[in-house]
Design an enzyme around this catalytic site. Sequence first.
Site, PDB file in Angstrom:
ATOM      1  CG  MET A 188      -1.919  -1.180   1.178  1.00 38.26           C
ATOM      2  SD  MET A 188      -3.433  -0.907   2.088  1.00 38.26           S
ATOM      3  CE  MET A 188      -2.806  -0.620   3.726  1.00 38.26           C
ATOM      4  CG  HIS A 230       8.767   0.114   5.944  1.00 36.94           C
ATOM      5  ND1 HIS A 230       9.037  -1.234   5.940  1.00 36.94           N
ATOM      6  CD2 HIS A 230       7.452   0.221   6.282  1.00 36.94           C
ATOM      7  CE1 HIS A 230       7.961  -1.912   6.291  1.00 36.94           C
ATOM      8  NE2 HIS A 230       6.972  -1.052   6.486  1.00 36.94           N
ATOM      9  N   GLY A 285      11.374  -2.913   5.336  1.00 37.51           N
ATOM     10  CA  GLY A 285      10.661  -4.199   5.312  1.00 37.51           C
ATOM     11  C   GLY A 285      10.187  -4.516   3.898  1.00 37.51           C
ATOM     12  CG  HIS A 286       7.161  -2.191   2.015  1.00 39.70           C
ATOM     13  ND1 HIS A 286       7.007  -1.108   2.843  1.00 39.70           N
ATOM     14  CD2 HIS A 286       5.975  -2.842   2.009  1.00 39.70           C
ATOM     15  CE1 HIS A 286       5.778  -1.095   3.315  1.00 39.70           C
ATOM     16  NE2 HIS A 286       5.125  -2.139   2.837  1.00 39.70           N
ATOM     17  CD  GLN A 306      -5.880  -3.589   2.941  1.00 44.92           C
ATOM     18  OE1 GLN A 306      -5.768  -4.013   1.803  1.00 44.92           O
ATOM     19  NE2 GLN A 306      -4.921  -3.770   3.842  1.00 44.92           N
ATOM     20  CE  LYS A 318       4.501  -4.793  10.226  1.00 40.32           C
ATOM     21  NZ  LYS A 318       3.046  -4.512  10.377  1.00 40.32           N
ATOM     22  CB  SER A 377       4.515  -0.868  10.988  1.00 44.56           C
ATOM     23  OG  SER A 377       3.229  -0.359  10.663  1.00 44.56           O
TER      24      SER A 377
HETATM   25  O1  PAF Z   1       0.022  -5.832   3.668  1.00 43.91           O
HETATM   26  C1  PAF Z   1      -0.403  -4.879   2.983  1.00 43.91           C
HETATM   27  O2  PAF Z   1       0.286  -3.880   2.767  1.00 43.91           O
HETATM   28  C2  PAF Z   1      -1.792  -4.945   2.406  1.00 43.91           C
HETATM   29  O3  PAF Z   1      -2.672  -5.587   3.256  1.00 43.91           O
HETATM   30  C3  PAF Z   1      -1.814  -5.614   1.002  1.00 43.91           C
HETATM   31  C4  PAF Z   1      -1.369  -7.059   1.073  1.00 43.91           C
HETATM   32  C5  PAF Z   1      -0.899  -4.849   0.060  1.00 43.91           C
HETATM   33  C6  PAF Z   1      -3.237  -5.577   0.447  1.00 43.91           C
HETATM   34  O4  PAF Z   1      -3.701  -4.279   0.272  1.00 43.91           O
END
Ligand code: PAF
Length: 300
Positions: A30, A34, A36-37, A61, A169, A205
Site C-alpha cells: 500500500m 520502508h 521491510g518492503h 480493507q 509481520k 510498519s
Molecule cells: O500488507 C499490505 O500492505 C496490504 O494488506 C496488502 C497485502 C498490500 C493488500 O492491500
Amino acid sequence: MEIVRTVAGLRAWSRAERSKGQTIGLVPTMGALHAGHASLIEAAAGQCGRVAVSIFVNPTQFGPNEDFARYPRSWEADCRLAEAAGAQVVFAPTVEEMYPGSSGAGPGTFVDVEGLGGRLDGAATFVEVPGLSDRLDGKSRPGHFRGVATVVSKLLIACEADRAFFGQKDAAQVAVLRRMVAGLRIGTEIVVCPIVREADGLALSSRNVYLSAEERRQALVLSRAVREVERLVACGERKAEALVAAGRAVFAEESGVRVDYVELVDWGTLMPVEVVAPGALFAVAAWVGATRLIDNAVIG
Ligand code: PAF
C-alpha cells in the site's frame, strides 16, 4: 522502471516477460515503503526474473473509522525504493481500475473521503475466507480481511505472478491469503519473508510514522512481549496459558498501551492452541495512542 496504471497493462507486461522465459514476482503493497518492503522486493528479485511492486491504498480493507484518508502516501520515494531494491514495474491503479463497475449511483458508489478515492459501499465483487477472516486482526477490524483477500486476489489474477511476497509481520493476513490461494486455485506461490526490525526491536510498519517520541518508546512493549515468550519457549515452557500470561504481563508494565490481543494460535487455522506445537504462532496487537500495531513470532 516502468509505471503501469491498468490491469490490462500489468497483464500484458507479465505475459510479454513470461514469453521471454522470465518468471514473475509480485510484491503487493500500500506504499509508504520502508526497509521491510525493500526486503520483500529484494527477495522477489532473488527468486524471480522480473519483479512488479503494486502500490495501492486499498479502501475496502479499512474500517469506517480507520486511517484510510491519512494513510501515509509517499509516491516518489516509493518509486525510488522499489527501483533500487530490484523492481522493473510499479503497478499503481486507481480505485475505479481495481473495483470496476462500482462507481455508479446507488449500491457500489464510491464515498469520497477527503478527495482520496474513498471507501466502497455496496455491490462490488468480494472474496471471503470464512473461518479465518474473523480471527486475530479480523476480529477487531471487521471486514478487513475481506478487503485484503479481494484486492490480493485481483492483483494475483491481473499479474499472473509465479510468486507473491508478503511479510511475516502480517501473519494473520498470510494465513488468510494462503487459504484464499488454495481455495481459488490461484497458481501463485505465497512466499513469506522474515519480520524486519529497528535496532531496538520495533517491527517496521508504515504506521510507525504516526508515533510520537513517547509512543515510539511505548511501542517497544510489543517486541518485548514477543521476545519474552520466545525466551520462555527456549527455556522449555510449552503451555499456551503460561506463555500468553507471560506476554500479557509484559504489556501490563506499559500503562499507555491498550492490548487488542495476545494469543498463541496455529498459524494455519488461527485457532488457539493449548501447547506449543509445530506451526504455533505467538501474535500480539495493541493500540499505542491511536496507532494499532502488531507483532509476532513463529515458536512451534
Ligand atoms: O500488507 C499490505 O500492505 C496490504 O494488506 C496488502 C497485502 C498490500 C493488500 O492491500
